[in-house]
Design an enzyme around this catalytic site. Structure first.
Site, PDB file in Angstrom:
ATOM      1  N   HIS A  78       0.849  -1.206   0.000  1.00 11.81           N
ATOM      2  CA  HIS A  78       0.000   0.000   0.000  1.00 11.81           C
ATOM      3  C   HIS A  78       0.884   1.256   0.000  1.00 11.81           C
ATOM      4  CE1 HIS A  78      -3.149  -2.590   2.260  1.00 11.81           C
ATOM      5  NE2 HIS A  78      -3.617  -2.371   1.051  1.00 11.81           N
ATOM      6  N   LYS A 124     -17.906  -6.094   7.755  1.00  8.57           N
ATOM      7  CA  LYS A 124     -16.699  -6.880   8.071  1.00  8.57           C
ATOM      8  C   LYS A 124     -16.309  -6.641   9.522  1.00  8.57           C
ATOM      9  CE  LYS A 124     -14.149  -6.898   3.678  1.00  8.57           C
ATOM     10  NZ  LYS A 124     -12.919  -6.372   3.058  1.00  8.57           N
ATOM     11  N   ARG A 184      -1.805  -6.254  -8.542  1.00 13.58           N
ATOM     12  CA  ARG A 184      -0.574  -7.021  -8.294  1.00 13.58           C
ATOM     13  C   ARG A 184      -0.379  -8.090  -9.360  1.00 13.58           C
ATOM     14  NH1 ARG A 184      -2.918  -8.148  -2.484  1.00 13.58           N
ATOM     15  NH2 ARG A 184      -4.625  -8.379  -3.960  1.00 13.58           N
ATOM     16  N   SER A 243      -3.111  -7.715   2.751  1.00 12.83           N
ATOM     17  CA  SER A 243      -3.417  -7.547   4.184  1.00 12.83           C
ATOM     18  C   SER A 243      -3.905  -8.865   4.769  1.00 12.83           C
ATOM     19  CB  SER A 243      -4.496  -6.488   4.377  1.00 12.83           C
ATOM     20  OG  SER A 243      -4.036  -5.240   3.952  1.00 12.83           O
TER      21      SER A 243
HETATM   22  O1  PNS Z   1      -8.914  -2.841   0.217  1.00  7.12           O
HETATM   23  P1  PNS Z   1     -10.126  -3.422  -0.441  1.00  7.12           P
HETATM   24  O2  PNS Z   1     -10.931  -4.210   0.593  1.00  7.12           O
HETATM   25  O3  PNS Z   1      -9.792  -4.213  -1.667  1.00  7.12           O
HETATM   26  O4  PNS Z   1     -11.048  -2.182  -0.915  1.00  7.12           O
HETATM   27  C1  PNS Z   1     -12.276  -2.402  -1.540  1.00  7.12           C
HETATM   28  C2  PNS Z   1     -13.052  -1.083  -1.709  1.00  7.12           C
HETATM   29  C3  PNS Z   1     -13.146  -0.341  -0.382  1.00  7.12           C
HETATM   30  C4  PNS Z   1     -12.361  -0.212  -2.713  1.00  7.12           C
HETATM   31  C5  PNS Z   1     -14.467  -1.442  -2.233  1.00  7.12           C
HETATM   32  O5  PNS Z   1     -15.042  -2.436  -1.442  1.00  7.12           O
HETATM   33  C6  PNS Z   1     -15.403  -0.266  -2.288  1.00  7.12           C
HETATM   34  O6  PNS Z   1     -15.279   0.599  -3.125  1.00  7.12           O
HETATM   35  N1  PNS Z   1     -16.368  -0.227  -1.339  1.00  7.12           N
HETATM   36  C7  PNS Z   1     -17.279   0.897  -1.134  1.00  7.12           C
HETATM   37  C8  PNS Z   1     -18.688   0.546  -1.600  1.00  7.12           C
HETATM   38  C9  PNS Z   1     -18.804   0.695  -3.096  1.00  7.12           C
HETATM   39  O7  PNS Z   1     -18.566   1.737  -3.664  1.00  7.12           O
HETATM   40  N2  PNS Z   1     -19.177  -0.423  -3.743  1.00  7.12           N
HETATM   41  C10 PNS Z   1     -19.270  -0.515  -5.179  1.00  7.12           C
HETATM   42  C11 PNS Z   1     -17.917  -0.803  -5.790  1.00  7.12           C
HETATM   43  S1  PNS Z   1     -18.058  -1.055  -7.509  1.00  7.12           S
END
Ligand code: PNS
Length: 177
Positions: free
Chosen positions: A19, A43, A92, A130
């Site tokens: 990150h 979560k 990645r 993570s």
């Molecule tokens: O670190 P992560 O868990 O891969 O991050 C995922 C994240 C936070 C980017 C994704 O879950 C997200 O955007 N969540 C917010 C809700 C949202 O906008 N959902 C639609 C995504 S297309």
């Protein structure tokens, strides 16, 4: 001149060197980069939102154009709220691509004016996540070089009571679990 703001959304549970690598790359491309931690009530994270924010703030202090924030709801709504033009995400391996593409296209459908920008972390972090860091740390493996020292210390402090309890049980029963 127009300033380009980007957000870098994620769970950051916990922040890894991958990150940080991406934050550094993003800070060199965008005028302002907002690292946005998702406040996800579904979560159950290992680190509280406050802990994750504190670690991110400490580790990104040296970047003058980076700030840390939290958000809930849709990423695109948050991006527009802070005036961002782009959403930064790390890719990645090929395995990340399908999920990231889905998200990027859904986000584009929701708000076509926002661009998703993919960047690749340094090769040495290409296997790092993570989830794996949490798993290795919980099972007593070394996470040195994978996370900043501050995160390593905090992970140890968080997991230590559990490790101690496990060790005590082993000694008492003379058995390995
Ligand atoms: O670190 P992560 O868990 O891969 O991050 C995922 C994240 C936070 C980017 C994704 O879950 C997200 O955007 N969540 C917010 C809700 C949202 O906008 N959902 C639609 C995504 S297309």
């Amino acid at each position: 001149m127009k300033q380009v703001i980007a957000i870098y959304p994620g769970s950051f549970d916990p922040l890894t060197n991958g990150h940080l690598d991406l934050i550094e790359r993003g800070s060199e491309i965008f005028d302002e980069l907002v690292v946005a931690i998702l406040r996800n009530t579904e979560k159950s994270p290992l680190f509280s939102l406050g802990e994750r924010r504190l670690m991110l703030e400490a580790m990104t202090e040296r970047f003058r154009n980076v700030r840390v924030d939290t958000f809930e709801g849709l990423t695109v709504d948050y991006a527009l709220k802070v005036g961002a033009k782009a959403i930064l995400r790390g890719i990645r391996a090929i395995s990340d691509y399908e999920y990231e593409l889905q998200m990027a296209l859904m986000n584009r459908k929701l708000h076509p004016e926002l661009e998703t920008v993919f960047m690749m972390p340094a090769e040495q972090y290409s296997y790092l996540s993570s989830r794996l860091v949490r798993e290795v740390a919980q099972l007593g493996g070394s996470i040195k070089d994978l996370v900043p020292e501050m995160v390593e210390q905090r992970l140890k402090a968080k997991l230590d009571p559990a490790i101690k309890l496990k060790d005590a049980r082993k000694t008492k029963t003379g058995k390995r679990e």
